[in-house]
Scaffold this active site. Sequence first.
Site, PDB file in Angstrom:
ATOM      1  N   ASP A 344       0.673  -1.017   0.090  1.00 53.54           N
ATOM      2  CA  ASP A 344      -0.182  -0.057   0.200  1.00 53.54           C
ATOM      3  C   ASP A 344       0.795   1.097  -0.050  1.00 53.54           C
ATOM      4  O   ASP A 344       0.279   2.300   0.605  1.00 53.54           O
ATOM      5  CB  ASP A 344      -0.820   0.020   1.207  1.00 53.54           C
ATOM      6  CG  ASP A 344      -1.679  -1.355   1.396  1.00 53.54           C
ATOM      7  OD1 ASP A 344      -2.270  -1.786   0.263  1.00 53.54           O
ATOM      8  OD2 ASP A 344      -1.669  -1.794   2.525  1.00 53.54           O
ATOM      9  N   GLY A 345       2.102   1.119  -0.314  1.00 57.37           N
ATOM     10  CA  GLY A 345       2.971   2.327  -0.489  1.00 57.37           C
ATOM     11  C   GLY A 345       4.359   1.920  -0.158  1.00 57.37           C
ATOM     12  O   GLY A 345       4.572   0.749   0.013  1.00 57.37           O
ATOM     13  N   SER A 369       2.239   6.798   0.443  1.00 57.14           N
ATOM     14  CA  SER A 369       1.548   6.118   1.245  1.00 57.14           C
ATOM     15  C   SER A 369       0.078   6.220   0.780  1.00 57.14           C
ATOM     16  O   SER A 369      -0.466   7.228   0.791  1.00 57.14           O
ATOM     17  CB  SER A 369       1.475   6.687   2.750  1.00 57.14           C
ATOM     18  OG  SER A 369       0.386   5.768   3.482  1.00 57.14           O
ATOM     19  N   ARG A 370      -0.508   5.020   0.156  1.00 52.83           N
ATOM     20  CA  ARG A 370      -1.740   4.953  -0.452  1.00 52.83           C
ATOM     21  C   ARG A 370      -2.753   5.119   0.521  1.00 52.83           C
ATOM     22  O   ARG A 370      -3.970   5.161  -0.096  1.00 52.83           O
ATOM     23  CB  ARG A 370      -1.680   3.696  -1.347  1.00 52.83           C
ATOM     24  CG  ARG A 370      -0.583   3.820  -2.395  1.00 52.83           C
ATOM     25  CD  ARG A 370      -0.903   2.588  -3.491  1.00 52.83           C
ATOM     26  NE  ARG A 370       0.003   2.622  -4.529  1.00 52.83           N
ATOM     27  CZ  ARG A 370       1.201   2.074  -4.198  1.00 52.83           C
ATOM     28  NH1 ARG A 370       1.491   0.974  -3.243  1.00 52.83           N
ATOM     29  NH2 ARG A 370       2.259   1.879  -5.424  1.00 52.83           N
ATOM     30  N   VAL A 371      -2.583   4.987   1.614  1.00 50.15           N
ATOM     31  CA  VAL A 371      -3.584   5.234   2.575  1.00 50.15           C
ATOM     32  C   VAL A 371      -3.643   6.618   2.971  1.00 50.15           C
ATOM     33  O   VAL A 371      -4.760   7.212   3.218  1.00 50.15           O
ATOM     34  CB  VAL A 371      -3.253   4.186   4.018  1.00 50.15           C
ATOM     35  CG1 VAL A 371      -4.581   4.864   4.994  1.00 50.15           C
ATOM     36  CG2 VAL A 371      -3.395   2.990   3.783  1.00 50.15           C
TER      37      VAL A 371
END
Length: 525
Positions: A344-345, A369-371
Amino acid sequence: MPSSTLKNSITDTFHQLDKGLAEHVFAFAPREVGYVTSVATGIVKVSGLEGTGFEELLKFSEDLYGIAYNLDEDEIGVILLGEDTLLNAGDEVERTGRVMDIPVGDHMIGRVIDPMGIPIDGKGNIATNKRLPIERPSPAIMDRTAVNAPLQTGIKVIDALIPIGRGQRELIVGDRQTGKTQIAIDTILNQQGKDVVCIYCAIGQRAAAVAKVIANLEQKGAMDYTVVMVAEGNHAAGLKYIAPYAATSIAEHFMEEGRNVLIVYDDLTHHARAYRELSLLLRRPPGREAFPGDIFYIHSRLLERATHLSAQLKGGSLTALPIIETEAQNISAYIPTNLISITDGQVYLSPKLFEAGNLPAVDVGKSVSRVGSAAQLPAYKSIVSLKLQYAQFEELENFSRFGTRLDENTKKVIDHGLRIRCCLKQNELHPLTVSEQIVVLLALTNGLFDAIPVDKIADAEAVILNAMGQFPAEVLKRLFDDKPLNDADHDTILKIAGELLAPFDEKSESDKSEPEKPEPDKPSK
């Protein structure tokens, strides 16, 4: 009962039943014995065991086991979980009737073990009666929930610009000797007092490097909530292959109890190479860069087990920090791109920044960071402009190297950026609290460091950190609220920080040090 829990419960129950039945059945029934036909480095070919299942555990001696991996018509390819020095063609091999498993439980905390679950720290046996298979299905989509709580690393540049959430999979990628392991260790140290169980899985590392990590964890008191699993570089390839799966099963036990867990895989480059070695020895067809075609699958099924469970499943989380090594900064190589697409990154560490002494050497431009801010405390929104300011600085810095004449505004952006770079530096083994980070970075984004010489930035920051007691406790407490920082608290922090930084002000010092010039004598008529 949710489907994932039911499936895992049934799987574990049948595993325990299978293990118990196998022990009783094999105790009274004739043993099913085969023979070793050939021995190679890390693998063995076996014949005569027609009833063997895929990934069944085979026993060669009291201390040597193997996993049945190739089920051919006339023989079985077995991955050895130990050294093959005492194994010869013609030796007996026996079925166990079960798959590879690992002991789990609270008694594992504070211990150093190998991938078989055997303690190697000299502190005696581990008293636990529960075991889980190392390969387990990952939780179903409906049994997961959003990643919305932060996992603070204690590292300013990551917590502020590349936030990591509980249940996220964040890749740490970079060339060798750029500080990848140190970021993971600092993150483990920062979990002290936060009710997070940490697991450090060393795969293919040198014994001296692992010993240094364990010594740092013990010195800082982190072994009180940490499990260390070690598969050294000189261990069998089979042990290096099963190590991350075994460590994840230990982590899942705590997650399913409703606890938060952090697991570090250091590193999956060695894991991929171990699997490539085993696959080629087992005569599996090579693919790109001699890696087998299922190399993506072995990492995806591992990292898919990291998640944040729903409230119905007690709400536990498993955060994964896999580490991968690149060569000559080539993040587009086969294994790094595989891991980037799974996670997720990524936090990218630049060797150029490392050589320049900018530690930790995190390249903000290539890290993501894809969050994002969903896994960040709202108080960090008060410094949301930091990343934009730093990006503008890096772009203008490249132009300034050509000797171009710069206007005053551009010079201010570059001077401010230099101070951002200095402020983002941080010593190893010294993670910072949320309050310390926000106070320093808030002063930075509002220009309080701009009048301070670059070589005094570290001293100025140390003054703020040592004077955290001067900031009102209720203001620091509100930094953890679900609301962004209000204007009154914002101004209070800046006022106190400004007073602390006043002695470092370059302009005020020059004004004080400059003597008053006497008025010139008037010429006589």
